[in-house]
Design a protein around this motif. Structure first.
Motif, PDB file in Angstrom:
ATOM      1  N   LEU A   1       0.841  -1.184   0.000  1.00  0.00           N
ATOM      2  CA  LEU A   1       0.000   0.000   0.000  1.00  0.00           C
ATOM      3  C   LEU A   1       0.878   1.237   0.000  1.00  0.00           C
ATOM      4  O   LEU A   1       1.775   1.366   0.814  1.00  0.00           O
ATOM      5  CB  LEU A   1      -0.891  -0.018   1.245  1.00  0.00           C
ATOM      6  N   SER A   2       0.591   2.142  -0.878  1.00  0.00           N
ATOM      7  CA  SER A   2       1.370   3.366  -0.960  1.00  0.00           C
ATOM      8  C   SER A   2       0.415   4.561  -0.977  1.00  0.00           C
ATOM      9  O   SER A   2      -0.090   4.947  -2.027  1.00  0.00           O
ATOM     10  CB  SER A   2       2.239   3.362  -2.224  1.00  0.00           C
ATOM     11  N   ILE A   3       0.172   5.094   0.195  1.00  0.00           N
ATOM     12  CA  ILE A   3      -0.686   6.270   0.295  1.00  0.00           C
ATOM     13  C   ILE A   3       0.200   7.436   0.699  1.00  0.00           C
ATOM     14  O   ILE A   3       0.920   7.381   1.695  1.00  0.00           O
ATOM     15  CB  ILE A   3      -1.800   6.053   1.341  1.00  0.00           C
ATOM     16  N   LYS A   4       0.114   8.502  -0.046  1.00  0.00           N
ATOM     17  CA  LYS A   4       0.950   9.663   0.222  1.00  0.00           C
ATOM     18  C   LYS A   4       0.326  10.512   1.320  1.00  0.00           C
ATOM     19  O   LYS A   4      -0.884  10.534   1.520  1.00  0.00           O
ATOM     20  CB  LYS A   4       1.115  10.498  -1.043  1.00  0.00           C
ATOM     21  N   ASN A   5       1.167  11.221   2.031  1.00  0.00           N
ATOM     22  CA  ASN A   5       0.781  12.175   3.060  1.00  0.00           C
ATOM     23  C   ASN A   5       0.052  11.534   4.240  1.00  0.00           C
ATOM     24  O   ASN A   5      -0.782  12.162   4.880  1.00  0.00           O
ATOM     25  CB  ASN A   5      -0.076  13.300   2.466  1.00  0.00           C
ATOM     26  N   ILE A   6       0.313  10.260   4.537  1.00  0.00           N
ATOM     27  CA  ILE A   6      -0.259   9.602   5.702  1.00  0.00           C
ATOM     28  C   ILE A   6       0.888   9.049   6.535  1.00  0.00           C
ATOM     29  O   ILE A   6       1.785   8.385   6.010  1.00  0.00           O
ATOM     30  CB  ILE A   6      -1.222   8.465   5.292  1.00  0.00           C
ATOM     31  N   ASP A   7       0.845   9.332   7.828  1.00  0.00           N
ATOM     32  CA  ASP A   7       1.861   8.824   8.733  1.00  0.00           C
ATOM     33  C   ASP A   7       1.701   7.314   8.869  1.00  0.00           C
ATOM     34  O   ASP A   7       0.586   6.811   9.045  1.00  0.00           O
ATOM     35  CB  ASP A   7       1.728   9.502  10.093  1.00  0.00           C
ATOM     36  N   GLY A   8       2.788   6.577   8.791  1.00  0.00           N
ATOM     37  CA  GLY A   8       2.744   5.118   8.830  1.00  0.00           C
ATOM     38  C   GLY A   8       2.195   4.571  10.139  1.00  0.00           C
ATOM     39  O   GLY A   8       1.411   3.624  10.159  1.00  0.00           O
TER      40      GLY A   8
ATOM     41  N   LYS B   1      -2.283   2.036  13.305  1.00  0.00           N
ATOM     42  CA  LYS B   1      -3.250   2.080  14.407  1.00  0.00           C
ATOM     43  C   LYS B   1      -4.674   2.009  13.878  1.00  0.00           C
ATOM     44  O   LYS B   1      -5.521   1.316  14.437  1.00  0.00           O
ATOM     45  CB  LYS B   1      -3.052   3.349  15.230  1.00  0.00           C
ATOM     46  N   LYS B   2      -4.937   2.725  12.794  1.00  0.00           N
ATOM     47  CA  LYS B   2      -6.279   2.738  12.201  1.00  0.00           C
ATOM     48  C   LYS B   2      -6.649   1.339  11.713  1.00  0.00           C
ATOM     49  O   LYS B   2      -7.741   0.837  11.976  1.00  0.00           O
ATOM     50  CB  LYS B   2      -6.329   3.724  11.046  1.00  0.00           C
ATOM     51  N   VAL B   3      -5.736   0.691  11.006  1.00  0.00           N
ATOM     52  CA  VAL B   3      -6.006  -0.636  10.457  1.00  0.00           C
ATOM     53  C   VAL B   3      -6.184  -1.665  11.568  1.00  0.00           C
ATOM     54  O   VAL B   3      -7.065  -2.511  11.518  1.00  0.00           O
ATOM     55  CB  VAL B   3      -4.880  -1.060   9.481  1.00  0.00           C
ATOM     56  N   ARG B   4      -5.353  -1.599  12.595  1.00  0.00           N
ATOM     57  CA  ARG B   4      -5.449  -2.565  13.690  1.00  0.00           C
ATOM     58  C   ARG B   4      -6.725  -2.369  14.499  1.00  0.00           C
ATOM     59  O   ARG B   4      -7.282  -3.338  15.027  1.00  0.00           O
ATOM     60  CB  ARG B   4      -4.229  -2.441  14.582  1.00  0.00           C
ATOM     61  N   ASN B   5      -7.226  -1.148  14.586  1.00  0.00           N
ATOM     62  CA  ASN B   5      -8.471  -0.890  15.308  1.00  0.00           C
ATOM     63  C   ASN B   5      -9.675  -1.429  14.542  1.00  0.00           C
ATOM     64  O   ASN B   5     -10.724  -1.678  15.128  1.00  0.00           O
ATOM     65  CB  ASN B   5      -8.658   0.596  15.592  1.00  0.00           C
ATOM     66  N   GLU B   6      -9.551  -1.613  13.240  1.00  0.00           N
ATOM     67  CA  GLU B   6     -10.648  -2.159  12.445  1.00  0.00           C
ATOM     68  C   GLU B   6     -10.899  -3.631  12.775  1.00  0.00           C
ATOM     69  O   GLU B   6     -11.987  -4.140  12.569  1.00  0.00           O
ATOM     70  CB  GLU B   6     -10.346  -2.014  10.953  1.00  0.00           C
ATOM     71  N   TRP B   7      -9.890  -4.332  13.294  1.00  0.00           N
ATOM     72  CA  TRP B   7     -10.035  -5.755  13.597  1.00  0.00           C
ATOM     73  C   TRP B   7     -10.905  -5.996  14.812  1.00  0.00           C
ATOM     74  O   TRP B   7     -11.493  -7.035  14.966  1.00  0.00           O
ATOM     75  CB  TRP B   7      -8.669  -6.389  13.823  1.00  0.00           C
TER      76      TRP B   7
END
Length: 55
Positions: free
Chosen positions: A36-43, A48-54
């Motif tokens: 995944l390559s999204i610009k202007n987003i802190d890794g 944290k956002k992805v892990r909270n989705e689980w």
């Protein structure tokens, strides 16, 4: 890749085989290893956002 070298081959023939073997390789980049390559987003924020989705 396997290169078979016999006693009858000259140094020039061996070098040619090695050159052919090394030129057969394609130039490979690292893009296929990154998903995944999204610009202007802190890794860290993204993780944290992805892990909270689980939950």
């Amino acid at each position: 890749m396997t290169i078979i070298i016999t006693k009858k081959q000259t140094k020039k023939e061996i070098e040619e085989k090695l050159r052919q073997a090394s030129s057969d390789k394609e130039a490979k980049g690292l893009k296929k290893h990154f998903g995944l390559s999204i610009k202007n987003i802190d890794g860290v924020d993204f993780q944290k956002k992805v892990r909270n989705e689980w939950d």
